[in-house]
Design an enzyme around this catalytic site. Structure first.
Site, PDB file in Angstrom:
ATOM      1  N   LYS A 114       0.858  -1.189   0.000  1.00  0.00           N
ATOM      2  CA  LYS A 114       0.000   0.000   0.000  1.00  0.00           C
ATOM      3  C   LYS A 114       0.890   1.233   0.000  1.00  0.00           C
ATOM      4  CE  LYS A 114      -4.423   0.856   0.031  1.00  0.00           C
ATOM      5  NZ  LYS A 114      -5.493   0.014  -0.541  1.00  0.00           N
ATOM      6  N   ASP A 154      -6.632   4.430  -5.068  1.00  0.00           N
ATOM      7  CA  ASP A 154      -7.392   4.214  -3.833  1.00  0.00           C
ATOM      8  C   ASP A 154      -8.024   5.563  -3.509  1.00  0.00           C
ATOM      9  OD1 ASP A 154      -7.436   1.807  -1.675  1.00  0.00           O
ATOM     10  OD2 ASP A 154      -7.653   3.700  -0.640  1.00  0.00           O
ATOM     11  N   GLY A 226     -21.313   5.789   2.730  1.00  0.00           N
ATOM     12  CA  GLY A 226     -20.251   6.169   1.778  1.00  0.00           C
ATOM     13  C   GLY A 226     -20.828   6.146   0.371  1.00  0.00           C
ATOM     14  N   TYR A 227     -20.602   7.216  -0.382  1.00  0.00           N
ATOM     15  CA  TYR A 227     -21.188   7.270  -1.728  1.00  0.00           C
ATOM     16  C   TYR A 227     -20.132   7.668  -2.757  1.00  0.00           C
ATOM     17  CZ  TYR A 227     -25.451   7.029  -4.499  1.00  0.00           C
ATOM     18  OH  TYR A 227     -26.438   6.635  -5.388  1.00  0.00           O
ATOM     19  N   GLY A 228     -18.934   7.035  -2.623  1.00  0.00           N
ATOM     20  CA  GLY A 228     -17.877   7.249  -3.615  1.00  0.00           C
ATOM     21  C   GLY A 228     -17.916   6.124  -4.628  1.00  0.00           C
ATOM     22  N   ALA A 230     -16.998   2.891  -4.418  1.00  0.00           N
ATOM     23  CA  ALA A 230     -17.547   1.628  -3.925  1.00  0.00           C
ATOM     24  C   ALA A 230     -19.048   1.771  -3.606  1.00  0.00           C
ATOM     25  CB  ALA A 230     -16.774   1.181  -2.695  1.00  0.00           C
ATOM     26  N   GLY A 231     -19.418   2.800  -2.836  1.00  0.00           N
ATOM     27  CA  GLY A 231     -20.800   2.939  -2.365  1.00  0.00           C
ATOM     28  C   GLY A 231     -21.797   3.249  -3.463  1.00  0.00           C
TER      29      GLY A 231
HETATM   30  P1  NAD Z   1     -14.058   7.414  -2.491  1.00  0.00           P
HETATM   31  O1  NAD Z   1     -13.063   8.434  -2.131  1.00  0.00           O
HETATM   32  O2  NAD Z   1     -14.509   7.280  -3.911  1.00  0.00           O
HETATM   33  O3  NAD Z   1     -15.414   7.581  -1.598  1.00  0.00           O
HETATM   34  C1  NAD Z   1     -15.424   7.648  -0.210  1.00  0.00           C
HETATM   35  C2  NAD Z   1     -16.826   8.015   0.236  1.00  0.00           C
HETATM   36  O4  NAD Z   1     -16.887   7.965   1.663  1.00  0.00           O
HETATM   37  C3  NAD Z   1     -17.259   9.423  -0.163  1.00  0.00           C
HETATM   38  O5  NAD Z   1     -18.608   9.401  -0.578  1.00  0.00           O
HETATM   39  C4  NAD Z   1     -17.134  10.201   1.134  1.00  0.00           C
HETATM   40  O6  NAD Z   1     -18.020  11.293   1.216  1.00  0.00           O
HETATM   41  C5  NAD Z   1     -17.531   9.134   2.131  1.00  0.00           C
HETATM   42  N1  NAD Z   1     -17.117   9.453   3.501  1.00  0.00           N
HETATM   43  C6  NAD Z   1     -15.952  10.040   3.902  1.00  0.00           C
HETATM   44  N2  NAD Z   1     -16.014  10.241   5.240  1.00  0.00           N
HETATM   45  C7  NAD Z   1     -17.210   9.780   5.652  1.00  0.00           C
HETATM   46  C8  NAD Z   1     -17.859   9.708   6.908  1.00  0.00           C
HETATM   47  N3  NAD Z   1     -17.274  10.186   8.019  1.00  0.00           N
HETATM   48  N4  NAD Z   1     -19.089   9.161   6.974  1.00  0.00           N
HETATM   49  C9  NAD Z   1     -19.684   8.688   5.856  1.00  0.00           C
HETATM   50  N5  NAD Z   1     -19.138   8.738   4.647  1.00  0.00           N
HETATM   51  C10 NAD Z   1     -17.912   9.272   4.551  1.00  0.00           C
HETATM   52  O7  NAD Z   1     -13.450   6.041  -1.973  1.00  0.00           O
HETATM   53  P2  NAD Z   1     -13.805   4.563  -2.432  1.00  0.00           P
HETATM   54  O8  NAD Z   1     -12.843   4.154  -3.480  1.00  0.00           O
HETATM   55  O9  NAD Z   1     -15.265   4.404  -2.661  1.00  0.00           O
HETATM   56  O10 NAD Z   1     -13.375   3.780  -1.108  1.00  0.00           O
HETATM   57  C11 NAD Z   1     -14.246   3.647   0.008  1.00  0.00           C
HETATM   58  C12 NAD Z   1     -13.754   2.494   0.861  1.00  0.00           C
HETATM   59  O11 NAD Z   1     -13.688   1.326   0.051  1.00  0.00           O
HETATM   60  C13 NAD Z   1     -12.326   2.702   1.424  1.00  0.00           C
HETATM   61  O12 NAD Z   1     -12.243   2.029   2.674  1.00  0.00           O
HETATM   62  C14 NAD Z   1     -11.463   1.977   0.396  1.00  0.00           C
HETATM   63  O13 NAD Z   1     -10.202   1.585   0.922  1.00  0.00           O
HETATM   64  C15 NAD Z   1     -12.374   0.787   0.110  1.00  0.00           C
HETATM   65  N6  NAD Z   1     -12.034   0.111  -1.140  1.00  0.00           N
HETATM   66  C16 NAD Z   1     -12.151   0.741  -2.344  1.00  0.00           C
HETATM   67  C17 NAD Z   1     -11.796   0.065  -3.497  1.00  0.00           C
HETATM   68  C18 NAD Z   1     -11.933   0.682  -4.847  1.00  0.00           C
HETATM   69  O14 NAD Z   1     -11.647  -0.001  -5.848  1.00  0.00           O
HETATM   70  N7  NAD Z   1     -12.399   1.912  -4.964  1.00  0.00           N
HETATM   71  C19 NAD Z   1     -11.308  -1.259  -3.425  1.00  0.00           C
HETATM   72  C20 NAD Z   1     -11.224  -1.872  -2.186  1.00  0.00           C
HETATM   73  C21 NAD Z   1     -11.595  -1.185  -1.044  1.00  0.00           C
END
Ligand code: NAD
Length: 424
Positions: A114, A154, A226-228, A230-231
């Site tokens: 990482k 990430d 979470g609405y990024g 993944a969400g």
């Molecule tokens: P991202 O940056 O696209 O989205 C993160 C989301 O979390 C955003 O909507 C943000 O507003 C929200 N968030 C931040 N702080 C918050 C809080 N206090 N309460 C509620 N929501 C909050 O990130 P992502 O890529 O979607 O990653 C999210 C999680 O998934 C992380 O733990 C990441 O390590 C994990 N993950 C992602 C991937 C990937 O391919 N994207 C793969 C494996 C694991």
């Protein structure tokens, strides 16, 4: 065999302590030799460096950065890179440990790593971000490579950042090397199906969990924290592939609730326009804490570490917790959820679709031949199902919770590779 070791209850929110505790429990159950256990509970190597970046206003800023290569016994280490103002070395280490376990659970020929840069990308211009990305690669270029260690996006890094880094690596080495990094744009050797792979893999595991629990998911409810990346894709695919009703979603600014179900296109568009899901019309505002405790069939934590803890685990009502985020549940909460009969699909299985399609990207780059999206989906489905039942069978046989089962599977696979190499 039942669990002999319970997690020590430690007052900490340090994810490294939790990752090491998980490795310890699996190592104890497997009666791992001391040296193997010692090698696995700490990183093989770490790089700490500073990146000087010329800012647009003519000054120079210096950003601390890390790359942690936890273990590469099974293959080149693999893991994302975060740009975050609150990044810590211990979080990067924990995430590198989980990547090692994740690639092993998925039976990919990879290890775990990482990276992180302490910076606030929201305050950087595009040109500053490009110089920072190229600076990170300049510092790392001689310590990584397609056969050594392969970064990926990430939190707050994206395909554009990957493209700058790949270009910098090729400038330094003087040859084409798309396999140096994954999550690239499609025209630079990215894979179809990478953008929704994490959520899609998680949805496939929820489908299998429902089968073993005898739940018909059609019309059942889900909540997503979470609405990024993944969400939001989890929202789209829970509706599209499982026929579920997503009743609550949230982001860092708060959440929204509608018992009739939220429309994905409309909520996504609202977030794109306003920067948050908050304020979406005809919904009730809901806090992130309340969302976690809703009476829904599936809860998707998809944001942060340590959101389900000893404090709130008793109040979780979901039947299935599908961990799209890394490290959302503490070891203490794991025990409580297990006693309550909540079926947790652990992060190193549930969110492994991302690294699996990243691996497919490496394979296609090496072939210089690219697959259709349906082929990526089908291969991902096969890998997720295979890993799901490998974990489920251990959980059933040993009567342990799914996370410990996944850790046992992964730790044993990494141990076997270290043993065959003659390391231990
Ligand atoms: P991202 O940056 O696209 O989205 C993160 C989301 O979390 C955003 O909507 C943000 O507003 C929200 N968030 C931040 N702080 C918050 C809080 N206090 N309460 C509620 N929501 C909050 O990130 P992502 O890529 O979607 O990653 C999210 C999680 O998934 C992380 O733990 C990441 O390590 C994990 N993950 C992602 C991937 C990937 O391919 N994207 C793969 C494996 C694991």
């Amino acid at each position: 065999m039942t669990v002999r070791s319970k997690p020590r209850i430690v007052q900490t929110d340090n994810p490294l302590v939790f990752a090491q505790q998980q490795i310890d429990m699996a190592a104890e159950l497997l009666q791992l030799p001391k040296a193997a256990h010692k090698l696995l509970r700490d990183p093989l190597r770490e790089l700490h460096f500073q990146i000087p970046v010329k800012m647009d206003n003519g000054t120079t800023e210096v950003f601390p950065a890390y790359r942690v290569q936890w273990n590469d016994a099974r293959g080149p280490s693999k893991g994302g890179l975060r740009f975050h103002p609150k990044e810590t070395l211990d979080t990067v280490r924990a995430l590198a440990a989980w990547m090692t376990l994740k690639t092993a659970v998925m039976d990919l020929p990879l290890g775990g790593a990482k990276g992180g840069v302490i910076c606030n990308p929201k305050e950087l211009s595009q040109t500053e971000l490009e110089r920072l990305s190229r600076g990170y690669m300049r510092a790392l270029a001689h310590h990584i490579g397609p056969e050594v260690d392969v970064p990926a996006p990430d939190v707050y890094t994206n395909p554009q950042v990957m493209a700058w880094m790949m270009d910098e690596y090729e400038v330094i080495t003087g040859h084409r090397a798309p396999g140096i990094i994954t999550g690239k744009p499609l025209d630079l050797g990215g894979s179809k199906g990478r953008s929704d792979a994490t959520a899609r893999g998680g949805i496939y595991t929820v489908r299998e969990a429902a089968k073993v629990l005898n739940i018909d998911l059609k019309g059942k409810t889900a909540a997503i924290q979470g609405y990024g990346n993944a969400g939001s894709f989890a929202h789209k695919l829970a509706v599209e592939l499982l026929g579920m009703k997503v009743v609550a979603v949230s982001d860092s600014k708060g959440g929204i609730y509608d018992p009739e179900g939220l429309n994905y296109e409309q909520v996504f568009d609202h977030k794109r326009r306003t920067g948050s899901v908050v304020g979406f019309p005809d919904t009730r505002p809901i806090s992130n804490e309340e969302l976690l405790e809703l009476d829904v069939t599936v809860l998707f934590p998809a944001a942060l570490e340590n959101v389900i803890t000893g404090e709130n685990a008793h109040r979780i009502q979901a039947k299935i917790v599908a961990e799209l985020a890394n490290g959302p549940t503490t070891p203490e909460a794991d025990e409580i959820l297990f006693q309550k009969g909540v079926f947790v699909i652990p992060d190193i299985l549930c969110n492994a679709g991302g690294v699996t399609v990243s691996y497919f990207e490496q394979v296609q780059d090496a072939y210089n031949f690219y697959w259709k999206e349906e082929e990526v989906h089908q291969r991902l489905d096969e890998k997720m199902v295979e890993a799901f039942y490998a974990v489920h069978n251990i959980a059933t046989e040993r009567q342990v919770h799914n996370r410990l089962a996944a850790d046992i599977l992964a730790v044993d696979r990494v141990y076997q590779a270290m043993k065959h190499r003659g390391w231990v």
